[in-house]
Design a protein around this motif. Structure first.
Motif, short mmCIF file in Angstrom:
data_model
loop_
_atom_site.label_atom_id
_atom_site.label_comp_id
_atom_site.label_asym_id
_atom_site.label_seq_id
_atom_site.Cartn_x
_atom_site.Cartn_y
_atom_site.Cartn_z
N VAL A 1 4.08 -0.99 -9.39
CA VAL A 1 5.27 -1.84 -9.31
C VAL A 1 5.14 -2.74 -8.09
O VAL A 1 4.27 -2.53 -7.24
CB VAL A 1 6.56 -1.00 -9.21
CG1 VAL A 1 6.75 -0.15 -10.47
CG2 VAL A 1 6.53 -0.11 -7.96
N CYS B 1 -1.76 -6.06 -6.15
CA CYS B 1 -2.80 -5.81 -5.14
C CYS B 1 -3.75 -4.72 -5.64
O CYS B 1 -3.90 -3.67 -5.02
CB CYS B 1 -2.13 -5.44 -3.81
SG CYS B 1 -3.20 -5.60 -2.37
N HIS B 2 -4.37 -5.02 -6.77
CA HIS B 2 -5.36 -4.12 -7.37
C HIS B 2 -6.76 -4.51 -6.93
O HIS B 2 -7.05 -5.69 -6.73
CB HIS B 2 -5.31 -4.23 -8.89
CG HIS B 2 -4.21 -3.46 -9.53
ND1 HIS B 2 -4.39 -2.21 -10.06
CD2 HIS B 2 -2.90 -3.77 -9.72
CE1 HIS B 2 -3.24 -1.78 -10.56
NE2 HIS B 2 -2.32 -2.71 -10.36
N PRO C 1 -8.73 1.25 -4.37
CA PRO C 1 -7.57 1.64 -5.17
C PRO C 1 -6.42 0.65 -4.94
O PRO C 1 -6.41 -0.07 -3.93
CB PRO C 1 -7.21 3.04 -4.65
CG PRO C 1 -8.05 3.30 -3.47
CD PRO C 1 -9.05 2.20 -3.31
N PRO C 2 -5.47 0.59 -5.86
CA PRO C 2 -4.39 -0.39 -5.73
C PRO C 2 -3.41 -0.05 -4.60
O PRO C 2 -3.24 1.11 -4.25
CB PRO C 2 -3.68 -0.32 -7.08
CG PRO C 2 -4.00 1.03 -7.62
CD PRO C 2 -5.36 1.39 -7.10
N SER C 3 -2.79 -1.15 -4.07
CA SER C 3 -1.70 -0.99 -3.12
C SER C 3 -0.34 -1.13 -3.81
O SER C 3 0.64 -0.53 -3.41
CB SER C 3 -1.80 -2.04 -2.01
OG SER C 3 -2.96 -1.84 -1.24
N HIS C 4 -0.29 -2.01 -4.81
CA HIS C 4 0.92 -2.21 -5.62
C HIS C 4 0.52 -3.08 -6.80
O HIS C 4 -0.68 -3.39 -6.97
CB HIS C 4 2.06 -2.81 -4.79
CG HIS C 4 1.75 -4.12 -4.14
ND1 HIS C 4 1.83 -5.32 -4.79
CD2 HIS C 4 1.34 -4.41 -2.87
CE1 HIS C 4 1.51 -6.30 -3.96
NE2 HIS C 4 1.19 -5.78 -2.78
N GLN D 1 3.94 0.74 -0.22
CA GLN D 1 3.37 2.02 -0.63
C GLN D 1 2.13 2.41 0.18
O GLN D 1 1.70 3.55 0.18
CB GLN D 1 3.04 2.01 -2.12
CG GLN D 1 4.26 1.74 -2.99
CD GLN D 1 3.91 1.72 -4.46
OE1 GLN D 1 3.78 2.77 -5.10
NE2 GLN D 1 3.72 0.54 -5.02
N ASP D 2 1.51 1.42 0.80
CA ASP D 2 0.44 1.73 1.75
C ASP D 2 0.47 0.67 2.84
O ASP D 2 1.23 -0.29 2.76
CB ASP D 2 -0.93 1.85 1.07
CG ASP D 2 -1.44 0.54 0.47
OD1 ASP D 2 -0.84 -0.52 0.73
OD2 ASP D 2 -2.44 0.58 -0.25
N ILE E 1 0.52 5.94 -5.81
CA ILE E 1 0.85 4.51 -5.77
C ILE E 1 1.34 4.12 -7.16
O ILE E 1 0.58 4.22 -8.14
CB ILE E 1 -0.39 3.67 -5.40
CG1 ILE E 1 -0.98 4.13 -4.06
CG2 ILE E 1 -0.04 2.18 -5.39
CD1 ILE E 1 -0.14 3.85 -2.84
N ALA E 2 2.59 3.66 -7.23
CA ALA E 2 3.13 3.20 -8.53
C ALA E 2 2.74 1.76 -8.77
O ALA E 2 2.62 0.98 -7.83
CB ALA E 2 4.66 3.34 -8.52
#
Lengths: 394, 394
Positions: free
Chosen positions: A19, B62-63, B56-59, A24-25, A16-17
């Motif tokens: 950005v 979205c942490h 864990p973060p999505s982007h 991404q998910d 997951i970047a």
């Protein structure tokens, strides 16, 4: 029919970047009723969302979402409205609930449409779906040159409207001026230029206003999300200082009140709704009707799969005129994998909703398998959630 | 100092009743910095809240909340403001984040106050804490007779203001009239009567307005939460139809924008804030200042422990005059167990914030042990969360 099962799947890219790419998910939702299947997507943080579906209750207004869904009747659109009311009433102290319910609601519409052999928009009372002018939705390049190249590429890809967002925009006034000029130059004079600030100005009206002259010099159609979703006063104050550019916002709306407030108090020109966040297609339809009655243009917010794209286009399928629609153009491999066949532009470069039952797109479970995350939520000795089989014969 | 650890604890009664009692479970937060400890409570669904802390973060927007907390400096109030800004910026697409952050923010204030040997209100710039008139907060009885008894009991317990809420209220106009009459009769003519509708009217202004005459006949001071938190238009429309009773609301505010909207657009007379939901003490203080500037009375919302009570009283500690405060009078065994010594009424029946460092109450970890739930959230082979030790020497 009776709702027999609701399964949630957490899917993600391997890395997951950090950005602003929300594809991404994802959480995909599969609903089964009398052996029929429907799919939906939550635009949401997966683990809290799955927790919000399955958690045991805290009190009478803080139930897990599935408490109000499993075992319910599903025979027509009125059942979805009724279940939505139950979720509202029994989960309003569970903040994550609307994000979790959104995917379930969408899957219920998909399932109902498949059983009734009607597209969702027809179940909503609309006879025809208008063609839409898609805008390519891309992130700003890291610098003006990369932004220029992205603009050229979008034009080469046949788009006549392009939205740039996030990235370095909003940090430095001079850099922003160069980014906007590069975007306009790359597009040429005719295509629509849309700009997404990604809430970078918080509630700072003056900071956002400092970008208005350069936005208007670049003939930007809208400035999107200068501020946090609920900061209606800031929206109204900035809107009063614009000349040609209009304000857009609303993707953060997790219920219709936030969206209606942006229209009624924030005075936006464009209201952008993500059906995967606002509680699904029903409340998005309510916002579309309110917007139309107030001279505000409704636009979907979609940055993920074509399943989400179809869901987000249904609520304003019949809006007349040149209606813009967001068309995610930088799909992640995961978002691409959701549907083997997506929703493509026609020969005129326009988007048409599939004239097919439900959402009109099929989920490619085999293609998704590499992205499926195994998740377990265990309380004491009770397994509240364990990733189900993605293709278990249904 | 450096924030070294943030632990979340899911605590619950053995059986959760399907009633409007939000003290049946909780999330307690323990923060450790340079060996110092602070505590806070989230007024939130525990499992989605813990998931929002550790996911864990999505982007980039979205942490998980702890991504913005662990390892940060904590030397003064400005650090809490800075970390809050980070959480806003990096978690605004994680809907549950404000509920999760609230308990952490409160624990940071508690820790900072203990280290600086100052009550939190003094760190907020207030020199003295005013005494507050507590209202007993109880649920309506199942019928008028039980409601009458509850009113008598509250008076016998020494209260001169009592709030009745939830239960059967809002279902049938005639029943509501009897409930309100019974409450007033049980109280006698002088004590303040407050009424909490628990959002039962959704957005139905006429349904709520049908209760106005009986509320005014019973000399109710306020009608609380007739509608969903964001339905500002409904609040304003109902408010325009009142004579003596004022509207109250705001406990559902998960950020300051919702609360400010209720004041600015909903025109409420009382704004009720739960620091365990709105993002903690900092945004609650901002709302208190805005309310004071607009002639609106700020009141805490507290239905759980005395840790939460202290946190919720800090933001308006210095408001002058007869300020009401919510005082949870039907504490669950769990909520009681949080603090061995709570905040008691003085000889005049008033509440005074402890003139002690931090929140001025101590968490009784030994007393809480029977209520601690074991929870695990496991993604693949990674244990994202496993219930920590409640009393591991810190």
């Amino acid at each position: 029919m009776k709702i027999e099962g609701v399964d949630a799947f957490f899917l993600a890219l391997p890395d997951i970047a950090d950005v602003g790419d929300g594809s991404q998910d994802m959480v995909l939702i599969r609903v089964v009723a009398d052996g029929h299947v429907g799919w939906g997507e939550c635009e949401a943080s997966p683990i809290p969302t799955i927790a919000a579906l399955v958690t045991p209750p805290s009190h009478s207004a803080c139930h897990g979402v599935l408490d109000s869904v499993l075992g319910q009747r599903l025979d027509g659109p009125e059942d979805i409205t009724r279940i939505a009311g139950e979720v509202d009433r029994r989960s309003f102290d569970l903040l994550q609930a609307p994000h979790a319910w959104s995917g379930v609601e969408i899957a219920l519409w998909d399932l109902l449409g498949r059983v009734k052999e009607e597209p969702v928009y027809r179940l909503l009372g609309m006879q025809h779906a208008q063609a839409r002018l898609p805008y390519a939705s891309v992130l700003f390049g890291d610098d003006p040159a990369e932004t220029h190249d992205k603009a050229r590429q979008a034009i080469a890809d046949g788009f006549s409207a392009v939205k740039f967002g996030w990235g370095p925009f909003g940090q430095q006034v001079e850099v922003d001026r160069e980014l906007l000029a590069a975007a306009r130059e790359g597009l040429g004079p005719e295509p629509l230029l849309l700009v997404d600030a990604g809430t970078v100005f918080g509630t700072d009206v003056d900071a956002a206003a400092a970008r208005l002259p350069m936005l208007e010099d670049a003939h930007a159609t809208w400035l999107e999300e200068p501020f946090e979703a609920g900061a209606f006063g800031a929206y109204a104050a900035l809107g009063a200082r614009t000349r040609s550019v209009k304000l857009a916002g609303g993707e953060g709306s997790h219920n219709r009140h936030v969206a209606l407030g942006l229209i009624d108090y924030g005075k936006v020109g464009y209201i952008q709704i993500d059906t995967g966040r606002i509680g699904g297609i029903g409340p998005a339809r309510a916002v579309a009707l309110h917007a139309a009655a107030h001279g505000v243009e409704f636009v979907n917010h979609t940055f993920t799969s074509h399943l989400a794209l179809s869901a987000s286009l249904q609520p304003f399928a019949d809006s007349p005129g040149r209606c813009l629609c967001e068309y995610p153009q930088e799909l992640s491999a995961l978002a691409k994998a959701v549907t083997a066949v997506g929703i493509q532009r026609d020969a005129d470069g326009l988007i048409r909703l599939p004239d097919q039952p439900g959402l009109g797109v099929s989920v490619d479970t085999a293609g998704l398998r590499p992205y499926l995350k195994h998740l377990e939520i265990i309380e004491g000795t009770t397994v509240l959630y364990r990733t189900p089989q993605l293709d278990d014969g249904v």
